[in-house]
Design a protein around this motif. Structure first.
Motif, PDB file in Angstrom:
ATOM      1  N   LEU A   1      42.369  28.630 -57.064  1.00 58.17           N
ATOM      2  CA  LEU A   1      41.080  29.252 -57.357  1.00 58.17           C
ATOM      3  C   LEU A   1      40.327  29.532 -56.061  1.00 58.17           C
ATOM      4  CD1 LEU A   1      38.952  30.269 -59.285  1.00 58.17           C
ATOM      5  CD2 LEU A   1      38.187  27.904 -59.641  1.00 58.17           C
ATOM      6  N   ALA A   2      40.387  28.612 -55.124  1.00 63.47           N
ATOM      7  CA  ALA A   2      39.725  28.817 -53.831  1.00 63.47           C
ATOM      8  C   ALA A   2      40.263  30.063 -53.134  1.00 63.47           C
ATOM      9  CB  ALA A   2      39.916  27.590 -52.940  1.00 63.47           C
TER      10      ALA A   2
ATOM     11  N   MET B   1      30.304  30.529 -55.308  1.00 63.10           N
ATOM     12  CA  MET B   1      29.960  29.263 -55.954  1.00 63.10           C
ATOM     13  C   MET B   1      29.554  29.492 -57.415  1.00 63.10           C
ATOM     14  SD  MET B   1      30.643  27.193 -53.646  1.00 63.10           S
ATOM     15  CE  MET B   1      31.119  27.492 -51.942  1.00 63.10           C
ATOM     16  N   ILE B   2      28.799  30.547 -57.632  1.00 65.37           N
ATOM     17  CA  ILE B   2      28.367  30.846 -59.002  1.00 65.37           C
ATOM     18  C   ILE B   2      29.575  31.150 -59.881  1.00 65.37           C
ATOM     19  CG2 ILE B   2      27.113  32.513 -60.425  1.00 65.37           C
ATOM     20  CD1 ILE B   2      25.128  32.799 -58.043  1.00 65.37           C
ATOM     21  N   LYS B   3      30.494  31.977 -59.378  1.00 70.40           N
ATOM     22  CA  LYS B   3      31.665  32.335 -60.177  1.00 70.40           C
ATOM     23  C   LYS B   3      32.531  31.114 -60.462  1.00 70.40           C
ATOM     24  CE  LYS B   3      35.544  35.547 -60.523  1.00 70.40           C
ATOM     25  NZ  LYS B   3      36.250  36.710 -59.942  1.00 70.40           N
ATOM     26  N   ALA B   4      32.764  30.288 -59.442  1.00 69.10           N
ATOM     27  CA  ALA B   4      33.581  29.087 -59.631  1.00 69.10           C
ATOM     28  C   ALA B   4      32.943  28.160 -60.663  1.00 69.10           C
ATOM     29  CB  ALA B   4      33.751  28.358 -58.305  1.00 69.10           C
TER      30      ALA B   4
ATOM     31  N   LEU C   1      33.393  29.586 -64.135  1.00 69.68           N
ATOM     32  CA  LEU C   1      34.771  29.463 -64.601  1.00 69.68           C
ATOM     33  C   LEU C   1      35.096  28.041 -65.041  1.00 69.68           C
ATOM     34  CD1 LEU C   1      36.653  31.627 -61.954  1.00 69.68           C
ATOM     35  CD2 LEU C   1      36.641  32.038 -64.427  1.00 69.68           C
ATOM     36  N   ILE C   2      34.607  27.060 -64.286  1.00 64.82           N
ATOM     37  CA  ILE C   2      34.989  25.664 -64.523  1.00 64.82           C
ATOM     38  C   ILE C   2      34.041  24.961 -65.488  1.00 64.82           C
ATOM     39  CG2 ILE C   2      35.366  23.421 -63.429  1.00 64.82           C
ATOM     40  CD1 ILE C   2      36.141  24.958 -60.857  1.00 64.82           C
ATOM     41  N   VAL C   3      32.734  25.080 -65.244  1.00 66.54           N
ATOM     42  CA  VAL C   3      31.749  24.359 -66.052  1.00 66.54           C
ATOM     43  C   VAL C   3      31.273  25.206 -67.231  1.00 66.54           C
ATOM     44  CG1 VAL C   3      29.591  23.023 -65.964  1.00 66.54           C
ATOM     45  CG2 VAL C   3      31.054  23.127 -63.964  1.00 66.54           C
TER      46      VAL C   3
ATOM     47  N   VAL D   1      35.581  22.148 -52.370  1.00 64.27           N
ATOM     48  CA  VAL D   1      34.449  22.464 -53.250  1.00 64.27           C
ATOM     49  C   VAL D   1      34.924  22.599 -54.695  1.00 64.27           C
ATOM     50  CG1 VAL D   1      32.593  24.103 -53.739  1.00 64.27           C
ATOM     51  CG2 VAL D   1      33.242  23.622 -51.365  1.00 64.27           C
ATOM     52  N   MET D   2      36.057  23.279 -54.885  1.00 64.35           N
ATOM     53  CA  MET D   2      36.589  23.439 -56.243  1.00 64.35           C
ATOM     54  C   MET D   2      36.933  22.079 -56.854  1.00 64.35           C
ATOM     55  SD  MET D   2      36.375  26.656 -56.636  1.00 64.35           S
ATOM     56  CE  MET D   2      35.015  26.618 -55.445  1.00 64.35           C
ATOM     57  N   THR D   3      37.538  21.214 -56.057  1.00 63.28           N
ATOM     58  CA  THR D   3      37.879  19.879 -56.551  1.00 63.28           C
ATOM     59  C   THR D   3      36.625  19.115 -56.960  1.00 63.28           C
ATOM     60  OG1 THR D   3      39.743  19.863 -55.003  1.00 63.28           O
ATOM     61  CG2 THR D   3      39.174  17.778 -56.031  1.00 63.28           C
ATOM     62  N   THR D   4      35.559  19.319 -56.190  1.00 67.32           N
ATOM     63  CA  THR D   4      34.286  18.683 -56.527  1.00 67.32           C
ATOM     64  C   THR D   4      33.793  19.128 -57.892  1.00 67.32           C
ATOM     65  OG1 THR D   4      33.681  18.616 -54.188  1.00 67.32           O
ATOM     66  CG2 THR D   4      31.891  18.403 -55.785  1.00 67.32           C
ATOM     67  N   ILE D   5      33.854  20.430 -58.143  1.00 71.72           N
ATOM     68  CA  ILE D   5      33.375  20.947 -59.431  1.00 71.72           C
ATOM     69  C   ILE D   5      34.262  20.434 -60.565  1.00 71.72           C
ATOM     70  CG2 ILE D   5      32.811  23.011 -60.761  1.00 71.72           C
ATOM     71  CD1 ILE D   5      32.410  24.496 -58.121  1.00 71.72           C
ATOM     72  N   TYR D   6      35.565  20.359 -60.334  1.00 78.70           N
ATOM     73  CA  TYR D   6      36.457  19.816 -61.365  1.00 78.70           C
ATOM     74  C   TYR D   6      36.145  18.357 -61.657  1.00 78.70           C
ATOM     75  CZ  TYR D   6      39.559  23.866 -61.650  1.00 78.70           C
ATOM     76  OH  TYR D   6      40.075  25.112 -61.888  1.00 78.70           O
ATOM     77  N   ASN D   7      35.569  17.670 -60.681  1.00 77.05           N
ATOM     78  CA  ASN D   7      35.271  16.252 -60.868  1.00 77.05           C
ATOM     79  C   ASN D   7      33.895  15.982 -61.454  1.00 77.05           C
ATOM     80  OD1 ASN D   7      37.251  13.962 -59.695  1.00 77.05           O
ATOM     81  ND2 ASN D   7      37.673  15.937 -58.740  1.00 77.05           N
ATOM     82  N   LEU D   8      33.165  17.033 -61.790  1.00 76.99           N
ATOM     83  CA  LEU D   8      31.909  16.825 -62.500  1.00 76.99           C
ATOM     84  C   LEU D   8      32.190  16.314 -63.913  1.00 76.99           C
ATOM     85  CD1 LEU D   8      29.984  20.071 -61.507  1.00 76.99           C
ATOM     86  CD2 LEU D   8      29.607  17.766 -60.625  1.00 76.99           C
ATOM     87  N   GLU D   9      31.404  15.374 -64.357  1.00 75.69           N
ATOM     88  CA  GLU D   9      31.561  14.867 -65.722  1.00 75.69           C
ATOM     89  C   GLU D   9      31.439  16.001 -66.734  1.00 75.69           C
ATOM     90  OE1 GLU D   9      29.405  11.696 -68.780  1.00 75.69           O
ATOM     91  OE2 GLU D   9      28.327  12.501 -67.071  1.00 75.69           O
TER      92      GLU D   9
END
Length: 772
Positions: free
Chosen positions: A680-681, A695-698, A701-703, A758-766
């Protein structure tokens, strides 16, 4: 792995915390009081079942003092050991030995005895006292009484309700003086709906379309679109795979390969074409017995052959054959009747009115299969299915079984049902021991549920007709409860596998009965039931919880808000793959072997068969949905096990939902998550947009929602920090060396490593893996 955990924890722990700081969840009920009218079913029986029935219940072998308290006539009789006394004297607690004993402080008299470590609370004693004062009236257990159509209750706030479901929910909320939550915002609502109906997150195009649609039916159109998606069948099938204990290996020590996946393809197909529930179950129980049975009907019976099968030499053949029949009997009771029938395998049920004889009467329906305990030892393709079996040819796939994703021209065999020409005798087994034959019995069902009668054939097809008799009190209730559980995280009956005496009482009994009757009266239409649930205002509420609601109803029993809980293990994987663009959406086919820590299979194998060593797949097979991950029973997929997936050893109608540090380890270190982050990055870096736009698009997509300004600033700042960390190209290359998906040739690896973090961080959001 641990180096990376330490690194990521330090690097983005603060970012994750900052973004998640606003998230919270919660649920209970106020002070206990004595109701004006005491119900045996809802107030007294649960106490007796917990504290008394073990010694004074249905199990004759364990009954003490000849006293039985689960039947009125027995409880009213003179006591065997003291004919001048009675356990219960209606309207007279002072003359009722039950009340005198439970309220006594004399250790020689008090019940339950001290040695049992059981004790009634003052509230429970008062309930029983008041019940006796009101006449000690018994009622048949609610779950064993055919549902009667309740009147849809009137409510004060009628404009809140979207359909009948809401009237039942709101009536109880208004009774308790609680207000429901407002509807969730459109972004969270669409994510919830998409995850619930397809197991996948909504794409940006779907989100934009829904947000732009200002019509009054925007939500209804989204529901219809998702119900028509082929991913709907996959999501609905996932629960049924747990129920049916589907796996890709036989189980036990050798645990060799099993080619049962075409049955899974059929289940997905059945849900997608909206096969009525009565037909869906009848084909699985007895498709082989139907007149002029088709190959599709025969394939459906694989349901009853998904149990564990041994291939270990030296076992006693009859012992394991009986074990297979036992498994089918137990699965039937739990999955379709929602009762703990297995508790009567060795003796009369201690709590429910099921005798050991009745257990073996049900056992008799499944005891006539043309199978043996040990058919063959570990070997080649001829052992991948056990007799009775069916072969699926390429011609079958072209003409009859077009839904089977057969990818080669090799031999494909599946275990199915098939009875002997002569009826095998069935006996009550003393203490459940396979060769301890007692009294011979014929096929039948528990009388307390619904007598089998003479109008049904004494075979599995007759059993199916009995199951769908509209007087059967359990079948419809049990299924609508399981479906409800899939959307709210908790069934109307919390103990979805136990509607018996020890099970939880329904939180909304009238709603359960209304849904059960409505489901039957509308042709057992599953999609219609699902649509009713997701269209309700109850389902569409916000998941935000106030301190007051958290205090008064921590388990959200009243449903004054939408539930908040982690999505299933398979969906965790699906969200990661779908949001990164890696997901391969092919429906069905053989199971696949994605990344897995080395040595797990090898450490727990007999060393025989093709599953002795883990041979990871490559290419597109690495990016299939979680439901297609290969399940070896003795060593189930570790990542999914950590997220509470079933190992499929036995029928499971509800998964646990835990929250452990191991789950954080998975999200921080699993190669699939890291590879998805990298892929994704790379896609974002190749787009000609500003950092904030990436950042907005990522985040979307994820959240699956637009980030706020603070979140955009945090992520952008974190990206800038990571660019400094990866000034050394070698450090970047080390982080990027994960997964098999190729890295674009001309991309700047330092920027890629920074964006990957950064992508890994977003994936790690609860919030990423939580349904809100």
């Amino acid at each position: 792995m641990y180096r990376r955990l330490f690194y990521l924890t330090l690097a983005f722990g603060t970012v994750v915390y900052a973004i998640q700081a606003c998230n919270s969840s919660g649920s209970q009920v106020g002070e206990e009081r004595i109701p004006d009218q005491i119900s045996y079913n809802f107030h007294v029986r649960p106490i007796l079942s917990d504290k008394c029935f073990a010694c004074h219940g249905p199990d004759a072998n364990k009954r003490e003092a000849g006293l039985r308290l689960d039947i009125a006539e027995e409880a009213y009789k003179a006591l065997k050991e003291n004919p001048s006394a009675h356990a219960l004297v209606p309207f007279k607690p002072e003359a009722s030995e039950v009340f005198l004993r439970i309220s006594s402080t004399d250790s020689a008299l008090m019940m339950p005895p001290k040695s049992s470590n059981l004790k009634l609370s003052a509230h429970e004693i008062s309930l029983i006292e008041e019940w006796i004062k009101q006449g000690a009236k018994y009622e048949r257990h609610w779950a064993f009484t055919a549902p009667a159509a309740p009147v849809v209750p009137k409510v004060k706030t009628e404009d809140w309700a979207k359909n009948e479901i809401d009237h039942f929910i709101l009536a109880k909320l208004e009774e308790k003086g609680v207000k429901p939550n407002p509807e969730a915002d459109k972004e969270r609502l669409l994510k919830r709906l998409s995850l619930d109906l397809t197991g996948l997150p909504p794409g940006i195009e779907m989100m934009d379309k829904f947000l732009a649609d200002r019509s009054s039916n925007a939500y209804g159109k989204a529901v219809e679109s998702l119900l028509q998606s082929s991913a709907y069948g996959e999501k609905m099938a996932l629960h049924w795979l747990d129920v049916a204990r589907y796996a890709d290996s036989h189980g036990y020590q050798d645990d060799n390969y099993r080619s049962q996946w075409p049955w899974r393809d059929w289940v997905i197909h059945a849900f997608n074409k909206n096969m009525p529930y009565d037909q869906f179950i009848t084909w699985q129980l007895a498709g082989d017995l139907m007149p002029d049975a088709t190959k599709e009907q025969l394939l459906a019976t694989g349901f009853n052959r998904n149990h564990k099968i041994t291939e270990e030499g030296g076992v006693i053949d009859e012992e394991y054959r009986v074990e297979y029949v036992t498994d089918r009997t137990n699965a039937f009771g739990k999955a379709l009747l929602g009762v703990t029938l297995e508790c009567a395998h060795c003796h009369d049920h201690k709590y429910d009115p099921f005798s050991q004889k009745e257990y073996y009467q049900v056992f008799a329906f499944f005891n006539n299969v043309k199978e043996v305990g040990l058919e063959s030892s570990v070997g080649g393709p001829e052992t991948y299915a056990k007799k009775p079996l069916m072969q699926i040819s390429n011609e079958d796939v072209k003409k009859i079984l077009s839904f089977v994703n057969k990818q080669d021209t090799g031999k494909l065999i599946v275990s199915v049902m098939g009875d002997r020409d002569t009826v095998r005798k069935t006996y009550i087994l003393d203490r459940g021991v396979y060769d301890a034959h007692g009294t011979e019995v014929e096929a039948g069902t528990p009388k307390s549920v619904l007598p089998f009668g003479s109008k049904y054939a004494k075979n599995r097809l007759g059993l199916s007709k009995w199951l769908f008799d509209k007087q059967n009190p359990l079948t419809s209730r049990v299924f609508v409860n399981q479906v409800w559980q899939e959307f709210f995280g908790r069934g109307i009956v919390k103990t979805s596998g136990d509607f018996g005496m020890q099970g939880e009482l329904p939180s909304h009994p009238e709603l359960l009965d209304w849904l059960a009757i409505d489901f039957m009266n509308h042709g057992w239409n599953i999609k219609r039931l699902v649509k009713q649930i997701v269209s309700s205002a109850t389902y569409r509420q916000s998941a935000v919880v106030s301190a007051e609601k958290l205090r008064t109803d921590p388990e959200n029993i009243l449903l004054a808000r939408a539930p908040r809980y982690r999505i299933p293990a398979e969906s965790v994987r699906d969200v990661v793959l779908a949001s990164s663009g890696l997901l391969v959406k092919t429906i069905g086919g053989p199971s696949v072997k994605p990344y897995q820590p080395a040595g797990l299979w090898e450490a727990a194998t007999s060393g025989r068969g093709i599953l002795a060593n883990y041979k990871q797949d490559h290419g597109q097979a690495l990016y299939r949905r979680g439901m297609y991950t290969f399940i070896k029973r003795t060593v189930p997929p570790p990542t999914m096990s950590i997220f509470d997936a079933s190992n499929r050893d036995q029928c499971e109608v509800k998964r646990l939902n835990t929250n452990t540090p191991l789950q954080a380890l998975v999200m921080m270190n699993d190669p699939t998550v890291l590879e998805a982050s990298r892929v994704l990055a790379a896609k974002l870096l190749q787009e000609n947009t500003a950092v904030e736009a990436k950042m907005i698009k990522a985040f979307r997509l994820i959240v699956c929602r637009n980030p706020n300004e603070k979140e955009i600033k945090l992520l952008s700042s974190y990206y800038a920090d990571q660019l400094k960390v990866f000034q050394q190209k070698s450090a970047a290359e080390k982080v990027l060396a994960v997964g098999e998906y190729p890295i674009p040739e001309k991309i700047d690896k330092r920027s890629l490593a920074a964006m990957m973090e950064v992508m890994t961080t977003i994936y790690n959001l609860e919030e990423t893996i939580t349904k809100t």
